[in-house]
Design an enzyme around this catalytic site. Structure first.
Site, PDB file in Angstrom:
ATOM      1  N   CYS A  26      30.432  45.981  24.350  1.00  0.00           N
ATOM      2  CA  CYS A  26      31.867  46.031  24.039  1.00  0.00           C
ATOM      3  C   CYS A  26      32.315  44.904  23.104  1.00  0.00           C
ATOM      4  O   CYS A  26      33.005  45.140  22.116  1.00  0.00           O
ATOM      5  CB  CYS A  26      32.689  45.979  25.326  1.00  0.00           C
ATOM      6  SG  CYS A  26      32.144  44.707  26.492  1.00  0.00           S
ATOM      7  N   HIS A  33      39.684  43.385  25.306  1.00  0.00           N
ATOM      8  CA  HIS A  33      39.025  42.126  24.966  1.00  0.00           C
ATOM      9  C   HIS A  33      39.676  41.563  23.705  1.00  0.00           C
ATOM     10  O   HIS A  33      40.036  42.306  22.793  1.00  0.00           O
ATOM     11  CB  HIS A  33      37.546  42.353  24.645  1.00  0.00           C
ATOM     12  CG  HIS A  33      36.687  42.703  25.828  1.00  0.00           C
ATOM     13  ND1 HIS A  33      37.150  42.745  27.130  1.00  0.00           N
ATOM     14  CD2 HIS A  33      35.359  43.001  25.882  1.00  0.00           C
ATOM     15  CE1 HIS A  33      36.143  43.063  27.929  1.00  0.00           C
ATOM     16  NE2 HIS A  33      35.055  43.231  27.204  1.00  0.00           N
TER      17      HIS A  33
END
Lengths: 331, 331
Positions: free
Chosen positions: A126, A239
């Site tokens: 990710c 994120h």
């Protein structure tokens, strides 16, 4: 197409099924798979409820695409089996990413790599995906030599139990009660933990090595240098990354804006604008904001890059790879 | 010594009074000062309660040391007045830090600068102090050429109202209610904000410029290059920084450990150890952990630096400067 999802009850697995539905992926049959523990649970797909089956060799018979998100150990065991049954496995774990025979693909960046698979295609980590989606278009014009990334990673990257632990940890703190963490080594509520994945004897964590090795592989750029510190923050989803990128040539802000505004999957924010993870949660885009000439490094831009780790960082990227592979099948 | 504290009811002002008491600073009279709004409030000091007075020229008569923590505008107005009354002003705001006639002091790093004051000594910014306390001893031996710092800054750096807003923002989120922030531009609960202080047309924020300019001034090192992104995180107390430091010469981990283990005010953590802000809150030390050879930069170390922003980042550093100045007075 017959599509299996292994890890169908996990955060990423559920998001994969949601993305398949949202993007109208041509699913003729959905086969949700999981460990024996989750077998029998019901999954919603296109208004119907489908029972989760325990993973087995038989479950992969006739499957065209198998989306895996069930951890590295499970992938190591089951991906070759699914592939031998004729499925194309798109694996979200770290098991196959650095295998030289397995393509590691971000569809906006290196789609043609997906075409050379031998039954398994790996989905990058990710934190790597959002950095590379932002940097690749700039790299193509200005040759990226080095980047540093310091990450602010949400707990959903760890899984469902981490979301519960975040809330529990926060509630305990608000009530002045002691809290004993189980998922993380220390309480995550009102705290930050510079520790994602095990650290080796060099002091670098697994998540930090991924940023280096996966970026090099995806960009086919083995001299690329990367500094990285990965940090868990008390955010549920999304994120964020503070990136400094140094190029072989001087690049102006205007050039960066122009390139990124045409880059697929990117939303560039000009001037001092930026987005936060709370705003990016649920979105498919990689947001690149606060782009500025770096204060301390020549030929370098600083930027703030945010994306939903469960969408572009995992499920969406995997389904996009499935789209790539299936469109090739059509041709 | 007669000691005035301007901003006595604020987070840093209260911490200053606590530190004066804890360190047994030779206070003969404590004069807590604030704006008219806070006058009349009571402050605890050595078991007594002292009434907060409104700041005025008269209040500084006979004062030896005046600790200021009331914002830049208040400092600009009152520091010269206090100094003209004969007090040595130790100012925690940004008002005087970059004034060439005002020393900017970290007692562990450049104590002798404090001796050349003209009545005002500036306390550096919290985020700068902890970075420089960690880097200065390494710089002396290996010549620091560049560092990058990405910060994870707690809300107590903003003040009391930010602590309340953090809790309110978190509670609203847990209850699924909308939240309208007043202190920060966006909700801080379950979020991170890459935005500390106003950003100028270069895209750099005030907090980021401070890291560059204050580090150069404290270290007397005007060719030092600094990259910086400063980020607010939902932590109450304690700032964390991911730092990459590049030196003129190669430095080994063993050399770094040896130097930092003897450095005043530093606790070095060897191997993969680190501390988090929740653990560092209330401590006087600057914790340096996860020291490792940087993955991507030659002659560089990565490290994770944590300290309590209200203690070493503000109140403690100011009182240490007062100790320096008063010990000189004794000589």
């Amino acid at each position: 197409m017959k599509v299996a999802v292994l890890g169908a009850t996990g955060l990423v697995g559920q998001e994969m099924i949601k993305v398949l539905e949202e993007r109208n992926f041509p699913v003729t049959e959905l086969i949700p798979l999981a460990s024996g523990k989750s077998a029998g649970k019901l999954i919603d797909f296109r208004g119907a409820q489908i029972e989760v089956r325990e993973v087995s060799r038989e479950a992969f018979q006739g499957v065209d695409i198998a989306l895996f998100s069930a951890g590295a150990d499970v992938s190591e065991k089951w991906a070759p089996i699914a592939a031998s049954c004729g499925a194309v496995v798109i694996d979200n774990s770290s098991a196959w990413r650095m295998n030289p025979k397995v393509p590691l693909v971000i569809p906006e960046v290196n789609p043609s790599d997906a075409m050379h698979h031998r039954g398994i295609i790996a989905n990058p980590n990710c934190a790597t995906i959002q950095a590379v989606v932002a940097l690749a278009p700039l790299h193509r014009r200005f040759c990226l030599e080095y980047f540093s990334a310091v990450t602010f990673q949400s707990v959903s990257g760890t899984g469902k139990e981490a979301l519960t632990e975040l809330d529990d940890s926060i509630r305990s703190n608000l009530e002045g009660k002691p809290f004993k963490p189980e998922v993380y080594p220390l309480p995550i509520g009102f705290n930050v933990l510079p520790h994602i994945g095990p650290m080796d004897e060099s002091g670098v964590s697994e998540e930090e090595w991924k940023m280096l090795h996966e970026s090099r592989k995806i960009l086919h750029h083995h001299r690329l240098q990367v500094s990285c510190t990965t940090v868990r923050v008390p955010v549920r989803r999304g994120h964020s990354e503070a990136i400094v990128a140094q190029f072989g040539e001087h690049i102006t802000l205007e050039e960066a804006y122009a390139i990124l505004s045409e880059a697929p999957g990117v939303e560039v924010m000009t001037g001092n604008n930026y987005i936060t993870p709370l705003q990016a949660a649920g979105s498919d885009l990689v947001y690149v904001g606060r782009i500025r000439y770096d204060m301390g490094m020549p030929r370098a831009l600083s930027m703030w890059v945010v994306s939903d780790n469960l969408r572009k960082g995992a499920a969406l990227n995997a389904v996009q790879i499935a789209e790539l592979v299936s469109s090739k099948a059509d041709v």
